[in-house]
Design an enzyme around this catalytic site. Structure first.
Site: not given
Length: 361
Positions: A101, A171, A195
């Site tokens: 990511w 993040d 998540k």
């Protein structure tokens, strides 16, 4: 059928208490005679939902008054572009690459300016966090970017990087609300909620007010400006209303559990059970350097692809689902987010011990 133990990395397990509350209110929320799915985002009922959710999140995270909380759409991936569009005043940004990511965010930033990787753990398949105590941060860097918890590879920054005074952007999708955090150390801290917080479809951005300006990159769409959403209290357009509603329920649940310090203790206990087994197993092996292990995502392997596949199949049949590792790395991964009960981890380890005894040669 009975509920399974869902170890998915996201969309992921939610607290059963929250799901039951949503079920009870599905047809009639707060005596409105309608579902939250049906109501106007301009209504008083929804205004109360989003305002309460923000207030509870601020309390949970002790968010300073000079930070805005934005409930947005597009998931974490849209932030990969939104961040450089809004923050790249000098068109210079430094990225720390610790997984898939962060790599994607880095690639997106390069579309808008001079983005450079100042550290990376790609040399060992992202199985560790690089030393970030003295990085070559550039004097004119607009910000330094990290993915704090790496869902795919199971690593976590235990110490934030030394940004040498530059704005830190993080993040935190897969470790969001798993432990206390000092928001004041970040310029932006954001996460896709699917998540560890709520259903897929929403992203929460916590941003320091001085970073919210009209001074954005030329051509930045109205919907991609933080100021647009901050000025309209996340209601510029129809927000992910039902997702925000569920997140609000999760915030209430977290407060009832005792807050983030208590959640950290619970998460450490769960992780210790699984990691201790892996460290002593003769069949299974963890893939992450011990000091960099995530509390949320635990990848492991047997070293044999056929045996990995057999384990995943038999585990699924036994009610332990979504243990297959990310398609880019294979193996297995157990995501043990806030809502995964201790019992789920204990029973998984029991199953792994049984599988080991049956398959160890």
């Amino acid at each position: 059928m009975e509920r399974v133990y869902n170890f998915s990395a996201g969309p992921a397990v939610l607290p059963e208490e929250v799901l039951k509350e949503c079920q009870e209110e599905m047809m009639n929320y707060g005596e409105t005679g309608m579902s939250v799915m049906e109501m106007s985002h301009r209504s008083k009922a929804f205004e109360n939902i989003i305002n309460t959710a923000e207030a509870d999140l601020r309390e949970l995270m002790n968010i300073p008054d000079n930070y805005k909380v934005l409930f947005l759409q597009g998931g974490a991936s849209l932030q990969f572009a939104m961040i450089p569009m809004n923050l790249m005043k000098n068109k210079v940004a430094d990225y720390i690459i610790t997984g898939q990511w962060a790599k994607k965010a880095f690639a997106e930033a390069k579309l808008y300016g001079d983005a450079v990787a100042v550290a990376s753990s790609a040399d060992e398949t992202f199985s560790y966090i690089p030393d970030c105590s003295d990085l070559p941060i550039r004097d004119n860097a607009d910000y330094v970017y990290i993915c704090e918890n790496n869902t795919i590879y199971g690593t976590k920054f235990k110490t934030l990087p030394n940004t040498k005074g530059k704005t830190l952007v993080a993040d935190v999708s897969s470790c969001f609300l798993s432990e206390p955090v000092d928001v004041s150390k970040y310029g932006i801290i954001y996460g896709g909620v699917q998540k560890n917080v709520g259903p897929a479809g929403a992203v929460i951005v916590i941003i320091r007010e001085d970073l919210i300006t009209e001074d954005v990159l030329p051509g930045t769409p109205t919907m991609m400006k933080y100021k647009t959403h901050a000025d309209n209290k996340s209601l510029y357009n129809t927000p992910p209303a039902y997702g925000i509603y569920v997140c609000g329920k999760v915030f209430k649940w977290l407060k009832a559990q005792g807050g983030l310090s208590v959640m950290k203790e619970k998460n450490e206990k769960k992780a210790d059970i699984l990691y201790n087994f892996l460290d002593n197993s003769k069949l299974f092996n963890g893939t992450v350097r011990k000091e960099d292990r995530s509390l949320m995502n635990v990848p492991f392997i047997t070293g044999n692809d056929e045996l990995d596949a057999k384990f995943i199949k038999e585990a699924t049949e036994a009610g332990f689902v979504n243990l297959k590792g990310h398609r880019t790395v294979g193996g297995m991964r157990a995501s043990i987010y806030n809502a995964m009960p201790l019992e789920g981890v204990e029973k998984l380890v029991e199953f792994m011990k049984k599988f080991e005894a049956e398959n160890l040669k």
